[in-house]
Scaffold this motif. Structure first.
Motif, PDB file in Angstrom:
ATOM      1  N   GLY A  21     -14.279 -12.523 -33.161  1.00  0.00           N
ATOM      2  CA  GLY A  21     -15.116 -11.658 -32.323  1.00  0.00           C
ATOM      3  C   GLY A  21     -14.505 -11.301 -30.988  1.00  0.00           C
ATOM      4  N   LYS A  22     -13.582 -12.132 -30.498  1.00  0.00           N
ATOM      5  CA  LYS A  22     -13.004 -11.930 -29.158  1.00  0.00           C
ATOM      6  C   LYS A  22     -14.091 -11.568 -28.130  1.00  0.00           C
ATOM      7  N   TYR A  23     -15.083 -12.433 -28.044  1.00  0.00           N
ATOM      8  CA  TYR A  23     -16.268 -12.139 -27.228  1.00  0.00           C
ATOM      9  C   TYR A  23     -15.985 -12.246 -25.735  1.00  0.00           C
ATOM     10  N   GLN A  24     -16.622 -11.368 -24.975  1.00  0.00           N
ATOM     11  CA  GLN A  24     -16.547 -11.471 -23.517  1.00  0.00           C
ATOM     12  C   GLN A  24     -17.429 -12.625 -23.035  1.00  0.00           C
ATOM     13  N   ASN A  25     -18.609 -12.772 -23.667  1.00  0.00           N
ATOM     14  CA  ASN A  25     -19.551 -13.827 -23.264  1.00  0.00           C
ATOM     15  C   ASN A  25     -19.777 -14.817 -24.405  1.00  0.00           C
ATOM     16  N   VAL A  26     -19.702 -16.087 -24.079  1.00  0.00           N
ATOM     17  CA  VAL A  26     -20.156 -17.119 -25.021  1.00  0.00           C
ATOM     18  C   VAL A  26     -21.362 -17.776 -24.358  1.00  0.00           C
ATOM     19  N   ILE A  63     -29.814 -15.319 -17.736  1.00  0.00           N
ATOM     20  CA  ILE A  63     -28.750 -15.175 -18.736  1.00  0.00           C
ATOM     21  C   ILE A  63     -28.221 -13.738 -18.745  1.00  0.00           C
ATOM     22  N   LYS A  64     -29.143 -12.777 -18.777  1.00  0.00           N
ATOM     23  CA  LYS A  64     -28.744 -11.362 -18.854  1.00  0.00           C
ATOM     24  C   LYS A  64     -27.937 -10.941 -17.629  1.00  0.00           C
ATOM     25  N   LYS A  65     -28.344 -11.450 -16.471  1.00  0.00           N
ATOM     26  CA  LYS A  65     -27.648 -11.136 -15.215  1.00  0.00           C
ATOM     27  C   LYS A  65     -26.180 -11.595 -15.298  1.00  0.00           C
ATOM     28  N   TYR A  66     -25.958 -12.827 -15.757  1.00  0.00           N
ATOM     29  CA  TYR A  66     -24.588 -13.346 -15.867  1.00  0.00           C
ATOM     30  C   TYR A  66     -23.785 -12.593 -16.935  1.00  0.00           C
ATOM     31  N   CYS A  67     -24.437 -12.276 -18.043  1.00  0.00           N
ATOM     32  CA  CYS A  67     -23.735 -11.585 -19.136  1.00  0.00           C
ATOM     33  C   CYS A  67     -23.201 -10.217 -18.699  1.00  0.00           C
ATOM     34  N   GLU A  95     -21.965  -9.461 -15.832  1.00  0.00           N
ATOM     35  CA  GLU A  95     -20.794  -9.563 -14.935  1.00  0.00           C
ATOM     36  C   GLU A  95     -19.506  -9.297 -15.712  1.00  0.00           C
ATOM     37  N   ASP A  96     -18.465  -8.875 -14.965  1.00  0.00           N
ATOM     38  CA  ASP A  96     -17.165  -8.614 -15.594  1.00  0.00           C
ATOM     39  C   ASP A  96     -16.488  -9.918 -16.015  1.00  0.00           C
ATOM     40  N   GLY A  97     -15.600  -9.782 -16.980  1.00  0.00           N
ATOM     41  CA  GLY A  97     -14.733 -10.912 -17.328  1.00  0.00           C
ATOM     42  C   GLY A  97     -15.283 -11.829 -18.403  1.00  0.00           C
ATOM     43  N   LYS A  98     -14.367 -12.609 -18.970  1.00  0.00           N
ATOM     44  CA  LYS A  98     -14.702 -13.558 -20.044  1.00  0.00           C
ATOM     45  C   LYS A  98     -15.408 -14.764 -19.426  1.00  0.00           C
ATOM     46  N   LYS A  99     -16.533 -15.158 -20.019  1.00  0.00           N
ATOM     47  CA  LYS A  99     -17.303 -16.240 -19.377  1.00  0.00           C
ATOM     48  C   LYS A  99     -18.112 -17.058 -20.372  1.00  0.00           C
ATOM     49  N   PHE A 100     -18.455 -18.255 -19.921  1.00  0.00           N
ATOM     50  CA  PHE A 100     -19.313 -19.166 -20.686  1.00  0.00           C
ATOM     51  C   PHE A 100     -20.607 -19.386 -19.904  1.00  0.00           C
ATOM     52  N   ILE A 101     -21.731 -19.319 -20.617  1.00  0.00           N
ATOM     53  CA  ILE A 101     -23.037 -19.561 -19.988  1.00  0.00           C
ATOM     54  C   ILE A 101     -23.753 -20.638 -20.799  1.00  0.00           C
ATOM     55  N   LEU A 108     -34.076 -11.777 -26.403  1.00  0.00           N
ATOM     56  CA  LEU A 108     -32.874 -11.910 -25.583  1.00  0.00           C
ATOM     57  C   LEU A 108     -31.651 -11.398 -26.351  1.00  0.00           C
ATOM     58  N   CYS A 109     -31.492 -11.880 -27.579  1.00  0.00           N
ATOM     59  CA  CYS A 109     -30.315 -11.524 -28.385  1.00  0.00           C
ATOM     60  C   CYS A 109     -30.231 -10.010 -28.610  1.00  0.00           C
ATOM     61  N   ASP A 110     -31.373  -9.374 -28.816  1.00  0.00           N
ATOM     62  CA  ASP A 110     -31.412  -7.923 -29.029  1.00  0.00           C
ATOM     63  C   ASP A 110     -30.919  -7.156 -27.805  1.00  0.00           C
ATOM     64  N   SER A 111     -30.984  -7.803 -26.634  1.00  0.00           N
ATOM     65  CA  SER A 111     -30.639  -7.094 -25.393  1.00  0.00           C
ATOM     66  C   SER A 111     -29.184  -7.308 -24.964  1.00  0.00           C
ATOM     67  N   LEU A 112     -28.460  -8.173 -25.687  1.00  0.00           N
ATOM     68  CA  LEU A 112     -27.106  -8.536 -25.240  1.00  0.00           C
ATOM     69  C   LEU A 112     -26.022  -7.728 -25.956  1.00  0.00           C
ATOM     70  N   GLU A 113     -24.851  -7.647 -25.309  1.00  0.00           N
ATOM     71  CA  GLU A 113     -23.686  -7.004 -25.926  1.00  0.00           C
ATOM     72  C   GLU A 113     -22.463  -7.901 -25.777  1.00  0.00           C
ATOM     73  N   ASN A 114     -21.557  -7.767 -26.753  1.00  0.00           N
ATOM     74  CA  ASN A 114     -20.277  -8.488 -26.696  1.00  0.00           C
ATOM     75  C   ASN A 114     -20.453  -9.976 -26.369  1.00  0.00           C
ATOM     76  N   THR A 115     -21.435 -10.577 -27.024  1.00  0.00           N
ATOM     77  CA  THR A 115     -21.790 -11.976 -26.734  1.00  0.00           C
ATOM     78  C   THR A 115     -21.968 -12.748 -28.036  1.00  0.00           C
TER      79      THR A 115
END
Length: 372
Positions: free
Chosen positions: A48-53, A184-188, A190-196, A231-238
C-alpha cells in the motif's frame, strides 16, 4: 455459573501476537525491530505504501466478544483479518505496554495492574501511582516510570518520521469517540509519512461494570463499530489497524481474607492481577500454602511456583527485565475458570474481569481497513 470446565484455555503465542504487530509497524517506519514481524501486516504495508498508519486500540474488545456482540456483516467483523494472541497476562498494563514498546511483559516488566515494590514495602497500582486498593499516592515521582522505563514506539518513529498518540486522559484528552476521531483526522491531513496511535477505554469500563453480554455492552460495541466505520470512510491513503489489548470474561470473586488459614500465610497483599495472582508467602510456610491452595482453589486456578513460571516463558521471550523475578513472588496462580482473587473487602469488585488464560481473554482481533 459453573467453574469453567468447558472453558478453552489458550497460552500466549509470541509469534502471532500484538507484539509482532508493533514490530511490523516499526519495520515500516525504518526502526530496528526487537521481535519478529507479522507477515500479513508487512505485506499490506509494503503493497500500500501508505502515508498514514493508524492503530486504534479498543480496550477489552476481545475477538470472541466482537463475534458475539456484533453481527457478522457489521463493519468491524467484515474487516477482521485474523485472530491473534494477547501477551500474558491479558490485561491493559502488560498488553498496552507491549504494544507501545514492542517488548514482551518479561522484557518490559509491567506485568499487571499492581506490582510489589520491595524498596517501598508496598503494592502499587502502576498506571495510577497509588497504593493498591486506596487513593493514596505512593510518591511524588512516578515509581513505574522510575523502575520500569522504556522507549515507546512514538518516540522511536518520531526520530525519522512523525508519530502521535491520542488518549482519553492527560493534557490533550478526548472525551468522546467523535472527539477522538476528529483528532485522528486532523493528524492524518498533515503532510508526510506518519504513525498515529489512538487508545480508547470506554468498552473495558462498560464490561467491568455491566458484564460482557449486557444490553449496554452490546450497544457500546455497536457505537464503536459505527464510529470506526464513519472514521474509515473519511480517510485517505491510510492503513487502519484496529486491535484490542485483551478480552473479558464474566467472573465471580474469591475474597482471600475470608479464608483465615491461608490468609495468615501471606507476607503481604497479592499483586499482578486477580486472575494472574502473585503470592508472597511467609518464610517456611510454602508447603502449607500449597496444600491449602489446592484444597480450596485447585479447580479454579493453576498454581505455579516462581521457578515453573520462569521456565514456562508465559510472560514472553527475550531478555528478562532485571526486576522480573522479584515481582513474581513465591507462586503465581493463573485462572482457568471464571474466578478472580480479591485480597480483602477493600478490593475492587467487578462483574467482568480479564488476565486469565481463557480464550475469551487471550484472543484478540486484527482488523485491517485500507483507506485509499
Amino acid at each position: 455459573m459453573d467453574n469453567g470446565d468447558d472453558m478453552k484455555i489458550i497460552f500466549p503465542d509470541y509469534e502471532k501476537s500484538l507484539i509482532n504487530v508493533t514490530n511490523s509497524i516499526l519495520k515500516y517506519f525504518d526502526v530496528e525491530t526487537i521481535h519478529n514481524t507479522m507477515a500479513i501486516l508487512d505485506e499490506e504495508l509494503e503493497k500500500g505504501k501508505y502515508q498514514n498508519v493508524l492503530m486504534i486500540l479498543y480496550d477489552g474488545m476481545g475477538y470472541h466478544l466482537l463475534r458475539r456482540n456484533l453481527d457478522r456483516n457489521m463493519f468491524l467483523n467484515r474487516h477482521l483479518k485474523v485472530s491473534i494472541s494477547a501477551p500474558f497476562p491479558p490485561t491493559t498494563t502488560a498488553s498496552t505496554t507491549s504494544v507501545l514498546s514492542g517488548l514482551t511483559p518479561k522484557e518490559h516488566g509491567w506485568l499487571g495492574w499492581n506490582l510489589y515494590f520491595k524498596e517501598l514495602g508496598e503494592t502499587v497500582t502502576l498506571f495510577l501511582n497509588i497504593k493498591k486498593d486506596t487513593d493514596i499516592m505512593i510518591s511524588e515521582e512516578n515509581v513505574a516510570s522510575k523502575y520500569y522505563p522504556y522507549t515507546n514506539i512514538i518516540e522511536k518513529i518520531n526520530q525519522t518520521y512523525k508519530a502521535y498518540s491520542i488518549m482519553p486522559f492527560g493534557n490533550d484528552a478526548f472525551h468522546s469517540l467523535e472527539e477522538m476521531n476528529e483528532k485522528i483526522k486532523k493528524y492524518c491531513k498533515e503532510d508526510g509519512k506518519k504513525f498515529i496511535y489512538a487508545y480508547c477505554d470506554y468498552l473495558d469500563a462498560m464490561m467491568h461494570q455491566f458484564g460482557t453480554d449486557s444490553k449496554r455492552t452490546r450497544m457500546e460495541f455497536q457505537k464503536i463499530n459505527d464510529s470506526t466505520k464513519k472514521l474509515c470512510d473519511s480517510l485517505e491513503n491510510t492503513l487502519v489497524i484496529v486491535v484490542a489489548d485483551h478480552g473479558h470474561l464474566n467472573c465471580d470473586s474469591i475474597t482471600l481474607s475470608e479464608y483465615p488459614d491461608i490468609f495468615s500465610l501471606l507476607d503481604h497483599d497479592i499483586s499482578i492481577e486477580g486472575r494472574a495472582c502473585a503470592f508472597f508467602i511467609k518464610e517456611g510456610k510454602q508447603k502449607h500454602f500449597e496444600t491449602l491452595f489446592h484444597q480450596y482453589f485447585g479447580e479454579y486456578f493453576k498454581l505455579y511456583t516462581k521457578e515453573e513460571i520462569i521456565e514456562s516463558n508465559i510472560f514472553g521471550i527475550g531478555k528478562e527485565h532485571p526486576r522480573f523475578q522479584e515481582t513474581l513472588g513465591d507462586y503465581v496462580a493463573i485462572a482457568i475458570s471464571n474466578k478472580y482473587f480479591r485480597y480483602n473487602e477493600n478490593s475492587d469488585n467487578y462483574l467482568s474481569m480479564h488476565a486469565g488464560l481463557t480464550e475469551d481473554e487471550m484472543v484478540v482481533p486484527l482488523i485491517l481497513y485500507k483507506a485509499k
